[in-house]
Design a protein around this motif. Structure first.
Motif, short mmCIF file in Angstrom:
data_model
loop_
_atom_site.label_atom_id
_atom_site.label_comp_id
_atom_site.label_asym_id
_atom_site.label_seq_id
_atom_site.Cartn_x
_atom_site.Cartn_y
_atom_site.Cartn_z
N GLU A 144 8.18 9.67 3.03
CA GLU A 144 7.46 9.18 4.12
C GLU A 144 7.14 7.67 3.87
O GLU A 144 6.40 6.95 4.66
CB GLU A 144 5.73 9.86 3.88
N ARG A 145 7.73 6.92 2.83
CA ARG A 145 7.19 5.69 2.43
C ARG A 145 8.03 4.78 3.56
O ARG A 145 9.26 4.79 4.04
CB ARG A 145 7.86 5.18 1.14
N LEU B 87 0.91 -1.36 0.01
CA LEU B 87 0.10 -0.06 -0.09
C LEU B 87 0.88 1.10 0.02
O LEU B 87 0.44 2.14 -0.81
CB LEU B 87 -0.80 0.03 1.05
N GLN B 88 1.95 1.15 0.90
CA GLN B 88 2.70 2.39 0.86
C GLN B 88 3.52 2.67 -0.36
O GLN B 88 3.85 3.99 -0.65
CB GLN B 88 3.78 2.32 2.14
N PHE C 258 2.56 2.58 -3.32
CA PHE C 258 1.87 3.08 -4.45
C PHE C 258 1.11 4.58 -3.88
O PHE C 258 0.70 5.49 -4.33
CB PHE C 258 0.87 2.41 -4.98
N ARG C 259 1.06 4.57 -2.45
CA ARG C 259 0.10 5.81 -1.79
C ARG C 259 0.82 6.94 -1.23
O ARG C 259 0.59 7.98 -1.34
CB ARG C 259 -0.49 5.22 -0.72
N LEU C 260 2.06 6.78 -0.85
CA LEU C 260 2.85 7.71 -0.01
C LEU C 260 4.11 8.34 -1.00
O LEU C 260 4.69 7.59 -1.73
CB LEU C 260 3.51 7.26 1.30
N LYS C 261 4.15 9.52 -0.74
CA LYS C 261 5.51 10.23 -1.58
C LYS C 261 6.66 10.03 -0.71
O LYS C 261 6.68 9.40 0.53
CB LYS C 261 5.13 11.63 -1.69
#
Length: 178
Positions: free
Chosen positions: A105-106, A96-97, A99-102
């Motif tokens: 922050e990943r 999830l991280q 693809f979702r976080l910049k």
């Protein structure tokens, strides 16, 4: 020339991600095997794990509250199960991280969860290492069980500890990469 420098780094990042995914899945597999399989303490005619004691493969007894070391066994069971669950959750959070976080922050949450998994498996294996003699003595079986040796499931638990630790640290390092 800017594109020529971006392609090798992108390819190396994909290779790194593939390696981390394989490493994480291997860690989860090791945790599942070590938690489920009956080979934490073995001998010629018996095998034990954190769930049962089997003599001659056919005579298996569940470790229950009649065992004086039952609380230690429950702690081992709980932390191994928690470690396996946390490792699987960390993998889902990683996906999830991804693809979702910049960038930046990943993978901090993934690393934290994986390091908690590492801590849990270390606690379980440490308790077993410390209490295995009392555990097998309290089973009421013959002295042959006491003369056994650590089995491959116990060894896999310690290998899983190392793998989850390395994996957790890799996620922290990966957090800083583009």
């Amino acid at each position: 020339t800017a594109l020529s420098h971006a392609k090798p780094s992108r390819a190396s990042m994909l290779i790194l991600l593939a390696f981390i995914i394989v490493f994480h899945i291997t860690s989860a597999a090791l945790l599942f095997i070590s938690t489920i399989d009956n080979a934490w303490w073995v001998g010629k005619y018996f095998s034990t794990d954190v769930w049962t004691v089997c003599i001659n493969i056919t005579n298996c007894t569940v470790i229950d509250e009649n065992n004086s070391e039952y609380q230690s066994v429950q702690a081992i069971q709980a932390t191994m199960i928690l470690s396996t669950i946390l490792c699987c959750v960390a993998f889902l959070v990683f996906i999830l991280q991804l693809f979702r976080l910049k960038q930046g922050e990943r993978f901090v949450l993934t690393s934290t969860i994986q390091l908690l998994s590492c801590l849990c498996v270390m606690i379980a294996a440490s308790i077993y290492t410390n209490r295995h003699e009392d555990l097998h003595r309290s089973n009421g079986y013959n002295s042959e069980v006491l003369s056994g040796q650590y089995g491959y499931s116990f060894i896999l638990a310690w290998i899983a500890f190392a793998f989850t630790l390395i994996s957790g640290v890799m996620y922290l390092v990966l957090r800083k990469r583009k």
